[in-house]
Motif scaffolding. Structure first.
Motif, PDB file in Angstrom:
ATOM      1  N   GLU A 297       3.978  10.389 -10.647  1.00 36.34           N
ATOM      2  CA  GLU A 297       2.814  11.052 -11.007  1.00 36.34           C
ATOM      3  C   GLU A 297       2.883  12.551 -10.363  1.00 36.34           C
ATOM      4  O   GLU A 297       1.592  13.604 -10.601  1.00 36.34           O
TER       5      GLU A 297
ATOM      6  N   TYR B  71      -6.409  -0.839  -2.882  1.00 38.10           N
ATOM      7  CA  TYR B  71      -5.305  -1.625  -2.263  1.00 38.10           C
ATOM      8  C   TYR B  71      -5.192  -1.006  -1.368  1.00 38.10           C
ATOM      9  O   TYR B  71      -3.753  -1.399  -0.019  1.00 38.10           O
TER      10      TYR B  71
ATOM     11  N   ASN C 165       8.848  -0.549  -7.771  1.00 36.57           N
ATOM     12  CA  ASN C 165       7.372  -0.233  -7.362  1.00 36.57           C
ATOM     13  C   ASN C 165       6.467  -0.340  -7.528  1.00 36.57           C
ATOM     14  O   ASN C 165       6.315  -1.678  -7.621  1.00 36.57           O
ATOM     15  N   ASP C 166       5.306   0.608  -7.151  1.00 41.72           N
ATOM     16  CA  ASP C 166       3.521   0.066  -7.078  1.00 41.72           C
ATOM     17  C   ASP C 166       3.799  -0.878  -6.228  1.00 41.72           C
ATOM     18  O   ASP C 166       3.623  -0.352  -4.532  1.00 41.72           O
ATOM     19  N   VAL C 167       2.559  -1.723  -5.742  1.00 41.54           N
ATOM     20  CA  VAL C 167       2.315  -2.406  -5.004  1.00 41.54           C
ATOM     21  C   VAL C 167       3.423  -3.661  -4.739  1.00 41.54           C
ATOM     22  O   VAL C 167       2.947  -3.690  -3.416  1.00 41.54           O
TER      23      VAL C 167
ATOM     24  N   ASN D 135       3.990   1.334  -0.653  1.00 39.88           N
ATOM     25  CA  ASN D 135       4.595   1.530  -1.891  1.00 39.88           C
ATOM     26  C   ASN D 135       4.380   2.072  -3.314  1.00 39.88           C
ATOM     27  O   ASN D 135       5.108   2.943  -4.588  1.00 39.88           O
ATOM     28  N   TYR D 136       2.653   1.982  -3.078  1.00 44.07           N
ATOM     29  CA  TYR D 136       1.548   1.975  -4.577  1.00 44.07           C
ATOM     30  C   TYR D 136       1.536   3.519  -3.948  1.00 44.07           C
ATOM     31  O   TYR D 136       1.814   4.342  -4.896  1.00 44.07           O
TER      32      TYR D 136
ATOM     33  N   THR E 234       1.098  -1.033   0.274  1.00 42.06           N
ATOM     34  CA  THR E 234       0.097  -0.449   0.197  1.00 42.06           C
ATOM     35  C   THR E 234       0.672   1.209   0.139  1.00 42.06           C
ATOM     36  O   THR E 234       0.259   2.167  -0.904  1.00 42.06           O
TER      37      THR E 234
ATOM     38  N   ALA F  36      -5.439   4.927  -4.392  1.00 38.44           N
ATOM     39  CA  ALA F  36      -4.575   3.314  -3.462  1.00 38.44           C
ATOM     40  C   ALA F  36      -6.302   3.270  -2.631  1.00 38.44           C
ATOM     41  O   ALA F  36      -6.449   1.437  -3.359  1.00 38.44           O
TER      42      ALA F  36
ATOM     43  N   THR G 264       5.386   5.700  -4.950  1.00 32.67           N
ATOM     44  CA  THR G 264       4.959   5.169  -6.807  1.00 32.67           C
ATOM     45  C   THR G 264       4.552   6.637  -6.857  1.00 32.67           C
ATOM     46  O   THR G 264       4.685   6.885  -8.226  1.00 32.67           O
ATOM     47  N   LYS G 265       3.007   6.657  -6.921  1.00 33.74           N
ATOM     48  CA  LYS G 265       2.056   7.607  -7.450  1.00 33.74           C
ATOM     49  C   LYS G 265       2.215   9.086  -7.347  1.00 33.74           C
ATOM     50  O   LYS G 265       2.338   9.837  -8.137  1.00 33.74           O
TER      51      LYS G 265
END
Length: 288
Positions: free
Chosen positions: A167, A183, A273-275, A158-159, A156, A178, A162-163
């Motif tokens: 972004e 997530y 990255n991401d989840v 990490n997501y 969670t 999330a 990453t965003k």
């Protein structure tokens, strides 16, 4: 026939049921056993469902059933999960769980009971998602003196990071996304304040040292104070920000923390990255 009981029939418990049902032939091929779910413990009745006849409401119906070989605990939390798992082990049944709170608080005691009763207490899924880190530490690296274990242990956070990094979203927007995607929980405190990562690094440190590590004594800082300015500075220095759970072992002492850290591009966990989760282990012979 190898009979299984499932404790709790939410998302995880029902998923275990589906795996046993759908992959039954494959499981038999690999284990040599016919595996079946014999009982399901839950407070609900599930009228009209295919598993309605398997549901029981009293743990004693499982503990006292000598035909049940293994228990899968998917309830979460520490109580009554601990009492149920303890009693299952004492009755001579194997137990598997993904309950990190349970393992962090009572893992040492449950492992001792399992050893005394000559049964298995498995908790591979409690740390690192699908990464087989528990068996790696306890079996593959059994002859290794560990120097450090570092990990991105919470999908969670990490997501969210990453965003924010990729972004430019602020924390609240990334958290909201999330949650929309499933997530993050409706109450994300355990994740974003670092408590989930803390329990997981405590479990890994316990396995590495062979001693119980109290997660409540680990310094823990989450990601709620990270903002877009932090990522602007990080990008200027060609770095990223990750939530690390870290444990170092020096001269018989354990040093552990959970906190967001600046990560260089050549770090092994930079590209996680991401989840996704990632774990780096350093030993005295194998290195990193």
């Amino acid at each position: 026939m190898f009979n299984v009981a499932i404790l709790g029939f939410g998302t995880v418990g029902s998923g275990v049921y589906e795996v046993i049902k759908e992959n039954n032939a494959l499981l038999k091929q690999k284990t040599g056993e016919d595996i079946a779910v014999k009982k399901i413990l839950d407070i609900r009745d599930f009228p009209g469902s295919e598993w309605e006849s398997l549901v029981v409401h009293d743990i004693k119906e499982i503990i006292e059933d000598n035909d049940i070989d293994a228990v899968v605990e998917t309830m979460g939390g520490t109580s009554p999960a601990f009492e149920f798992v303890r009693d299952a082990l004492l009755s001579g049944k194997h137990v598997t769980t993904s309950n990190k709170a349970l393992v962090a608080a009572h893992g040492t005691e449950l492992l001792k009971i399992a050893k005394e009763k000559n049964v298995n207490f498995f908790f591979e899924a409690s740390v690192g998602g699908g990464i087989p880190i528990i068996r790696t530490l306890t079996e593959s690296y059994a002859g290794e003196h560990f120097k450090e274990i570092t990990g991105i242990l919470n999908g969670t956070t990490n997501y969210i990071l990453t965003k924010m990094d990729a972004e430019g979203e602020d924390f609240e927007k990334a958290l909201s996304t999330a949650q929309e995607l499933g997530y993050a929980e409706r109450n994300p405190e355990a994740d974003v304040k670092g408590h989930d990562t803390c329990r997981k690094i405590a479990i890994l440190a316990s396995l590495a040292t062979g001693k119980e590590v109290n997660f409540e004594e680990i310094y823990t800082e989450g990601i709620t104070k990270i903002d877009t300015t932090d990522f602007e500075y990080a990008k200027h220095m060609k770095l990223s920000i990750k939530l690390f759970g870290d444990s170092k072992f020096e001269d018989g002492m354990l040093y552990a923390f959970v906190a967001p850290v600046m990560v260089e591009r050549d770090h092994p966990l930079y590209m996680v990255n991401d989840v996704f989760n990632g774990i780096m282990v350093e030993g005295n012979m194998l290195g990193k």
